[in-house]
Design an enzyme around this catalytic site. Structure first.
Site, PDB file in Angstrom:
ATOM      1  N   HIS A 282       0.836  -1.217   0.000  1.00 23.92           N
ATOM      2  CA  HIS A 282       0.000   0.000   0.000  1.00 23.92           C
ATOM      3  C   HIS A 282       0.861   1.252   0.000  1.00 23.92           C
ATOM      4  CE1 HIS A 282       0.275   0.765   4.452  1.00 23.92           C
ATOM      5  NE2 HIS A 282       0.260  -0.547   4.563  1.00 23.92           N
TER       6      HIS A 282
ATOM      7  N   ASP B 122      -0.077   4.406   1.046  1.00 26.74           N
ATOM      8  CA  ASP B 122      -0.327   5.390   2.103  1.00 26.74           C
ATOM      9  C   ASP B 122       0.445   5.047   3.371  1.00 26.74           C
ATOM     10  OD1 ASP B 122      -2.153   3.101   2.219  1.00 26.74           O
ATOM     11  OD2 ASP B 122      -3.022   4.095   3.963  1.00 26.74           O
TER      12      ASP B 122
ATOM     13  N   ASP C 181       6.360   1.057   6.688  1.00 31.78           N
ATOM     14  CA  ASP C 181       4.993   0.517   6.562  1.00 31.78           C
ATOM     15  C   ASP C 181       4.243   1.456   5.621  1.00 31.78           C
ATOM     16  OD1 ASP C 181       2.405  -0.350   6.763  1.00 31.78           O
ATOM     17  OD2 ASP C 181       2.158   0.177   8.865  1.00 31.78           O
TER      18      ASP C 181
ATOM     19  N   GLU D 161      -4.959   2.055   2.821  1.00 31.67           N
ATOM     20  CA  GLU D 161      -5.032   0.845   3.654  1.00 31.67           C
ATOM     21  C   GLU D 161      -5.132   1.213   5.120  1.00 31.67           C
ATOM     22  OE1 GLU D 161      -3.136  -2.491   6.056  1.00 31.67           O
ATOM     23  OE2 GLU D 161      -2.569  -0.412   5.889  1.00 31.67           O
TER      24      GLU D 161
END
Ligand code: ZN
Length: 415
Positions: free
Chosen positions: A85, A87, A148, A182
């Site tokens: 992802h 974001d 992340d 996400e």
């Protein structure tokens, strides 16, 4: 097998400098993706994928990126997909990220230069003891890092580059997909299995190294509505039924040992997380969680039994319980295609790791995609302390993730 990853570190640092923090309020207002930075990073990746020779690469109007690594062998090999992802978490700012690269980490404390109160201490974060001598990437202490999930993005992009440079490696068609939002629960809203076109998908969104997550909670949400009878307190005797007192009695009957405060590992729980209302009516929001989907029905039945008890204790009150499914243990869906996990285990072993299977006490995008019919386990991709200014990543762990994807492509082709 050693995999050359000459551009991995530069790639990762370039991606984390783009602010792609998701925004809950914008998302709730119907904007998708919730922030323009996600489109900007997507455009950058689209250009890179095209330059690497993935000629079908596209950015959809919703900001998702799709591309295909063409097969190198003519045989019918199942199509797999790799997902990450774009974001980052709304919890910590992702603006002006200044990645700090520490080579040959000596095991000591790391003071982050932008904020002297932010220190990475091995005593607090024991994972640091596993990366001695390796290359770490931290923040300057004022933002999150965004490993992340940009570690996942970088790992996938580097794997694409490697496979496109080495066309003698035997593998089938591999689909690449980067998703948006996400972190605010909308990662797969616009991801259609038909568009993905893969038998099995893998999210590269796990912590550390060598872990496979193929099990999540199953989850229902219960809304408990308690009706009382409101009347002026001066004449309340024998007439008033206070929904607040009924709600208190209801909550007091919930078994304390079945709470998130007192459960861990593979134990489920019932979790009241919100109470709203007054004398006339109270609503309680409650999360039902268990790894065994059938247990959710037993939890709901327990709530109904408590409801009947408190209605008896407070004549005139009415308790209604509405249960809605949220998500299901992805193990249920993955069981239909066991190769998804078996081949990931084999690929990690071939890359030199002994994989660890983990269960997630929550849901993932992979769980939702699994529910849509595409089994989607989650694989390690060098994330540590996500969503925090103390977030860090490790170059060698990212390299191991690249190596395991290169192996995974071949494991799927050889069967
Ligand atoms: Zn993530």
């Amino acid at each position: 097998m050693m995999i050359e990853t000459p551009t991995l570190l530069e790639r990762f640092c370039r991606y984390v400098r783009i602010d792609t923090q998701a925004d809950e309020a914008n998302g709730s207002a119907g904007h998708y993706p919730s922030t323009p930075g996600q489109l900007e990073l997507g455009r950058m990746l689209l250009a890179e994928l095209l330059a690497l020779g993935l000629t079908d690469a596209v950015q959809t109007p919703k900001g998702l990126i799709y591309a295909t690594i063409p097969a190198t062998i003519p045989e019918q090999t199942p199509v797999i997909a790799w997902l990450a992802h774009l974001d980052t978490s709304p919890e910590t700012t992702g603006k002006n990220v200044h990645p700090q690269v520490i080579s040959n980490y000596d095991g000591g404390e790391l003071s982050l230069p932008g904020d002297p109160t932010k220190v990475l201490r091995p005593s607090e974060f024991p994972e640091l003891k596993t990366v001695l001598g390796k290359t770490l990437i931290t923040t300057d202490g004022t933002t999150l890092l965004g490993a992340d999930n940009k570690a996942g993005v970088a790992v996938i992009m580097e794997t694409v580059a490697y496979l496109m440079r080495n066309r003698t490696i035997a593998h089938g068609r591999i689909r690449i997909c980067f998703t948006c939002d996400e972190e605010i629960g909308h990662g797969v809203d616009y991801l259609e299995p038909t568009e993905l076109g893969a038998l099995v998908a893998y999210t590269l969104d796990g912590q550390g190294q060598g872990e496979i997550e193929a099990e999540t909670f199953s989850a229902d949400k219960a809304t408990i509505t308690i009706s009382g009878i409101n009347i002026h307190p001066s004449i309340g005797k024998g007439k008033m039924v206070n929904a607040l007192r009924v709600a208190a009695a209801f909550l007091a009957r919930l078994p304390a040992e079945l709470s998130p405060e007192r459960t861990a590992d593979r134990e489920g729980f019932v979790h009241p997380y919100q109470v709203e209302g007054g004398v006339a009516q109270v609503t309680i929001g409650m999360l039902l969680r268990d790894f065994v989907t059938a247990q959710l029905g037993i939890q709901a039945e327990m709530l109904r039994t408590i409801g009947v008890e408190v209605e008896k204790e407070y004549p005139g009150s009415r308790v209604t319980i509405d249960v809605k499914p949220q998500y299901r243990n992805m193990a249920d869906g993955i069981a239909k295609e066991p190769r998804a996990v078996e081949y990931a285990i084999e690929a990690m072993r071939r890359a030199g790791m002994e994989p660890v299977m983990l269960s997630i006490r929550g849901g993932t995008d992979g769980a939702q995609l699994t529910a849509k019919g595409v089994p989607t386990p989650n694989l390690s991709t060098a994330e540590h302390n996500p969503h925090s200014p103390l977030e860090w990543s490790c170059l060698e762990e990212m390299q191991m993730a690249v190596a395991s994807l290169v192996e995974l492509a071949q494991v799927w082709a050889k069967r």
